[in-house]
Structure formats: structure tokens, C-alpha cells
Design a protein around this motif. Sequence first.
Motif, short mmCIF file in Angstrom:
data_model
loop_
_atom_site.label_atom_id
_atom_site.label_comp_id
_atom_site.label_asym_id
_atom_site.label_seq_id
_atom_site.Cartn_x
_atom_site.Cartn_y
_atom_site.Cartn_z
N GLY A 72 -8.28 -14.09 -26.53
CA GLY A 72 -6.85 -14.48 -26.07
C GLY A 72 -5.81 -13.54 -26.44
N LYS A 73 -6.17 -12.35 -27.00
CA LYS A 73 -5.28 -11.38 -27.57
C LYS A 73 -5.09 -10.33 -26.56
N THR A 74 -5.69 -10.15 -25.59
CA THR A 74 -5.64 -8.68 -24.82
C THR A 74 -5.75 -9.13 -23.32
N VAL A 75 -5.08 -8.28 -22.44
CA VAL A 75 -5.13 -8.55 -20.96
C VAL A 75 -5.10 -7.12 -20.49
N THR A 76 -6.08 -6.79 -19.55
CA THR A 76 -6.36 -5.66 -18.83
C THR A 76 -5.97 -5.72 -17.43
N VAL A 77 -5.12 -4.82 -16.76
CA VAL A 77 -4.70 -4.91 -15.45
C VAL A 77 -5.51 -3.76 -14.63
N TRP A 78 -6.33 -4.36 -13.59
CA TRP A 78 -6.95 -3.01 -12.87
C TRP A 78 -6.22 -3.12 -11.54
N MET A 79 -5.53 -2.19 -11.00
CA MET A 79 -4.88 -2.22 -9.89
C MET A 79 -4.99 -0.96 -8.86
N GLY A 80 -5.63 -1.36 -7.56
CA GLY A 80 -6.05 -0.37 -6.63
C GLY A 80 -4.67 0.38 -6.11
N ILE A 81 -4.97 1.59 -6.10
CA ILE A 81 -4.02 2.59 -5.78
C ILE A 81 -4.34 3.36 -4.30
N GLU A 82 -5.55 3.71 -4.24
CA GLU A 82 -5.92 4.60 -3.02
C GLU A 82 -7.36 4.25 -2.79
N HIS A 83 -7.65 4.03 -1.40
CA HIS A 83 -8.73 3.89 -0.93
C HIS A 83 -9.54 2.70 -1.62
N THR A 84 -9.00 1.82 -2.11
CA THR A 84 -9.66 0.58 -2.75
C THR A 84 -10.19 -0.28 -1.68
N ALA B 132 1.02 -1.21 0.05
CA ALA B 132 0.03 0.10 -0.12
C ALA B 132 0.82 1.23 0.06
N GLU B 133 2.29 1.20 0.62
CA GLU B 133 2.88 2.36 0.77
C GLU B 133 3.46 2.62 -0.54
N GLN B 134 3.76 1.55 -1.34
CA GLN B 134 4.48 1.69 -2.72
C GLN B 134 3.39 2.31 -3.68
N ALA B 135 2.35 1.82 -3.42
CA ALA B 135 1.25 2.38 -4.30
C ALA B 135 0.75 3.82 -4.06
N HIS B 136 0.85 4.20 -2.88
CA HIS B 136 0.74 5.58 -2.43
C HIS B 136 1.92 6.39 -2.89
N THR B 137 3.07 5.88 -3.05
CA THR B 137 4.28 6.59 -3.46
C THR B 137 4.32 7.05 -4.98
N PHE B 138 3.48 5.87 -5.63
CA PHE B 138 3.35 5.93 -6.86
C PHE B 138 2.26 7.08 -7.31
N THR C 102 -22.66 -15.36 -14.07
CA THR C 102 -22.98 -14.72 -13.16
C THR C 102 -22.21 -13.37 -12.94
N MET C 103 -22.35 -12.79 -11.78
CA MET C 103 -21.64 -11.72 -11.19
C MET C 103 -20.56 -12.21 -10.42
N VAL C 104 -19.39 -11.82 -10.47
CA VAL C 104 -18.51 -11.90 -9.20
C VAL C 104 -17.64 -10.55 -8.94
N GLN C 105 -17.15 -10.42 -7.85
CA GLN C 105 -16.54 -9.11 -7.33
C GLN C 105 -15.40 -9.72 -6.57
N PRO C 106 -14.16 -9.90 -7.06
CA PRO C 106 -13.02 -10.12 -6.62
C PRO C 106 -12.60 -9.05 -5.56
N ALA C 107 -12.03 -9.46 -4.37
CA ALA C 107 -11.49 -8.53 -3.45
C ALA C 107 -10.13 -8.00 -3.90
N VAL C 108 -10.23 -6.67 -3.99
CA VAL C 108 -9.06 -5.86 -4.34
C VAL C 108 -8.57 -4.69 -3.44
N THR C 109 -7.60 -4.56 -2.81
CA THR C 109 -7.14 -3.61 -1.99
C THR C 109 -6.16 -2.77 -2.61
N ASP C 110 -5.56 -1.92 -2.05
CA ASP C 110 -4.62 -1.03 -2.63
C ASP C 110 -3.09 -1.99 -2.83
#
Length: 527
Positions: A103-115, A20-26, A165-173
Motif C-alpha cells: 500500500g505504499k507505491t502506485v504505478t501509472v501506465w498510460m497509453g500514448i501512441e498505438h495503444t 488521444a490528441e493530447q497524448a500525441h501532443t505530449f 489469474t490473469m487479466v488484461q484491462p483495455a487501455v487505449t491512447d
Amino acid sequence: MSSAQFAELGYLTPVTVLTAEQAHTFLRAAFDPRTPPPLDWHKGHAVSARPFYEIATHPTLIDIVTRLLGDDVMLWGAQLLAREPGLAHPWHSDIEPSVAPPGKTVTVWMGIEHTTAESSLLLVPHSHRFGVTVQEARSRAGQRRAEATTEQVVKWAAEYDPRATMVQPAVTDGMALVFDGQLWHHSNNVSGKTRRALLLQYATPDVPMRIPDLNYLEWPFRHISVPKPGCIMVSGSDKSGVNRFVPPPISASAGGSQLGCRVYTIDVPLAPDGDKAWTSYKIFKGGTAGVRKWTCHASVLTPNQSPHPPHQHKEEELLMVLDGEVELELPQAPAPLGNARLTRGQFVFYPPDFPHTLRTVSPTPASYLMFKWQDGATTSQSPLAFGRFDVALSSADGQSQGPHGSRQRLFSGATPNLSKLSGHVSTMPPGAGYEPHADAYDVAIVTLEGEIETLGETVGPNSVIFYPAGQPHGMRNAGSTPAKYVVFEFHSARIAADNATHTEATLLAKVTDPVRWKRRIKQLLTR
């Protein structure tokens, strides 16, 4: 979760990339007023700003995307997303890769703050395989962008696949959610604070990426032809030529100027400068996105002279003799390497802190070429040792034939400054060549025989050709005889470099045990 499950479900279990500290530094670096704006469009941050590029090329992410997409991977989008409390992002599929094959694309969604787990992305598993975006499904139902509810979206999805169906994977900073860019997804910030996340988008380089016309967010989509978005090769090479590739942003701590492609012909034999025993001719000095400090120069040394007593330095070095003969003086090398001799076409690799010097033993001055570099990004577990090589030697081991000629592998391995340093000698027949492509690593070429046409120039023997990472380049034998040349590839160790532009401390923590990271990635993909 395995690669097969990713192909089926469209996402991986979230993985921790940063603390979390590195994410906030970014985040502080991203908001620093000295950080350049994005290039061409709102997803062009990694092309222009080093902090975004550093995160996008973190070894954890590169290991994941190369396992999912293969060795050749480009980064085409990077954006910092902000969602105010209570603000939702409607259900959608990413517009840019909507027409890409599965199979040709990948997206990354990364929590940075208040995730938080409650405010992370909602996904519909299997939806990347429908062949239909949420926007198109919504259009068929006669609804506009913000009108569809989660219940309606899940109902539409079940019509394409009853398992949906619908899923919501747990992601934090600091955690990253990796999913297929065509997956149906949505977010709603219920954290009560402004949530910030980093969006990174990768694809194989044969997928044409174009900037969408944001005036048309409903189906059918429209795209802008010019400019093409700037893409960065983060692994392997592009040979398709369908995208626009640009060099990654250089670190502010790089020495000298930012290096571009160049061609330099050395007048061999080099002429000594007056009565001087040793004369140096500068070829280039600067830095690239992968190597912080680069120098290249040619030298001439008169008979029975040394440029200096045995010395050592932090830089790694390749030294190739172009004319004459020299004898090495290597106090720490076992006999007979300690006083081995080199003639034209022979070269050595000096690892950091390896004592060395040489002396001219031919009756005429010796001319030689030197590449020196330092990045200081990582420490290899089994680094390349000192090596002596001869481009004239041939062996069935490591030799290959292709449409561009023959190739003989000379060496390959990790170094304290590079994830891989490799060298090979190629012979290209008259008329052969290859079209422009972009590599994810720096390339240096030394021509030995024949003529080569590249970068609009025709060069003969004793020429240095340099292609920094991301710079498109091609080559052709423009002469009537075979062209022979040595190729050196310098693969960046891309492990969390310090960005001196931002004085908040180190942007990313250095990874001291890369083996542990690879083991962790393998566990994630085989779970």
C-alpha cells in the motif's frame, strides 16, 4: 472500484486522463530536441523535463494517488516506454519498490501512441500481496528472465492465492492503468506498430527509493547507493528524510529566473530615496514549478503620500505593513473596509482585478512588504475574496499546539491562481525546531520577533524566507526568546499549464470544471 478493492486486487479500472490528441501532443513535446534528458537515470524525466511533470501532476492522477496513498505523495519515476511490434516485456515486478510495505507505491501506465486493448498490460490480481516478486518465483523455478510463460506465471501465482489469474484491462491512447508497483505484470505488443506508453511511479515519501543495478535484473536485486534518484513532492510534505528531493522543472514561460531558497533581511524602517515619495526595494523576481511569475519587494512611502491612484492587475497580492501606518483606499470594498488602516503585523490579500491603493497616515514613513504572483492555471469555483488580517489577534478557533510551538490559522482557500492559499502565525520557543523536509508547494515566511536559524543563516525580525516547492528546508529557534513569524503557503493549481518551450499548441487541455473531475474520481474509487 474502491480503495479497498485496490488494496485487495492491486489495480483500478483504467481511467481516461488525456484525449488521444493530447497524448500525441505530449509525445511530440517529449521528442522535441530541446527537451532535457532525464536526470541521473532512465526514470528521471519528470525531474528535468516539464512535459513529463505536467502529465504526472494532472489533477486526475493526483486525485487518484492521494486517495490511495494519502496526502503525502512523491513522484520518483517517469519514463517513456517504446515497444516494437512483436516485442514483449517479460513478466516482472517493479524492482525499486519491491521491498516497500504493502500500500505504499502506485504505478501509472498510460497509453500514448498505438495503444490497443490487445497490447496493454497483463496483470495478476492479488500478486502484490504475495511478498514475492515474479523474479524471485522464477528463480525458485530455475528459469531465467525471458523463459517463463504466462501459463507458468499464473500457475505460480495460484500457489500463493487460489484466486489469482490473469487479466488484461483495455487501455487505449490517453487512458491510464493504475496499479500497485509490486503487482506481477507483463506486456506483449501485438498491435503491429510501435507502441509507446508513459510510466509514472509514485510512493509515500517514507519509502526509500534507490536506483537498481541494471546488470542484475534477476533475483536477488542489487541497488546503487549514490546517487539517490531525484524525487518530487507532488502532494503534502516529506518529513522522513530518507529520499533525495529536488525542485520540479520550471515552465519555460515563467517570468525571470528559476527561484531557489533565499533569505533576505529588510532594514526597517526603510529609508526613502532622496526626495522620492515612494521607494521600492526588490527582493526577488522569477518563477517556480508551481507559480509561473513571482515578485517580492519592500516599499517605503512618505507621510500623506500614495504610490499611485487606485489600480488593478491580474496578479494576486499580499501586502504586510512592517512599520508605520497606512490607510487603504478600496473603491469596490464595502465600508468600513474601504478606508481601513493597517499597522505593523497587519496585512491584506488582494484578489486579481481588485482596485486598491494606500496612503501613509503615520507621522513617519511607512514600510511594507508585498508578494505578487500569477499563474493563470485555473479558475476556482469559490475564490478567496479580499481579506484583512492581524497576526496579533488570537483565537481558540484554528489554534494548535505542537512540538515546535503554537500555530494560529489566519485564512485558507482557493484563488484564481492557486488550488489553495493559506496563512498562519507560529510561535516557536527557544531551542525548538524541525528537521529538513520538502513540501509540494511554495512557502514564504515573514519573521516578526526573535531569531530563526535556517539555510545556514540566523535571521531576526523583518526577514523574508522563501522555500520553493521541492527544496528541503528546516528551521530552529537559535535565540533565547520565542520566535514569532507568519507563514504563507502557495499550493499550485497544477491544471495543465501551457509550456512555451514547445510550440505544438497547449500541452494539456485546461480543466474548466475541477468539481466535475473530483466527482469523476470519487465515482471511480467507489465503483
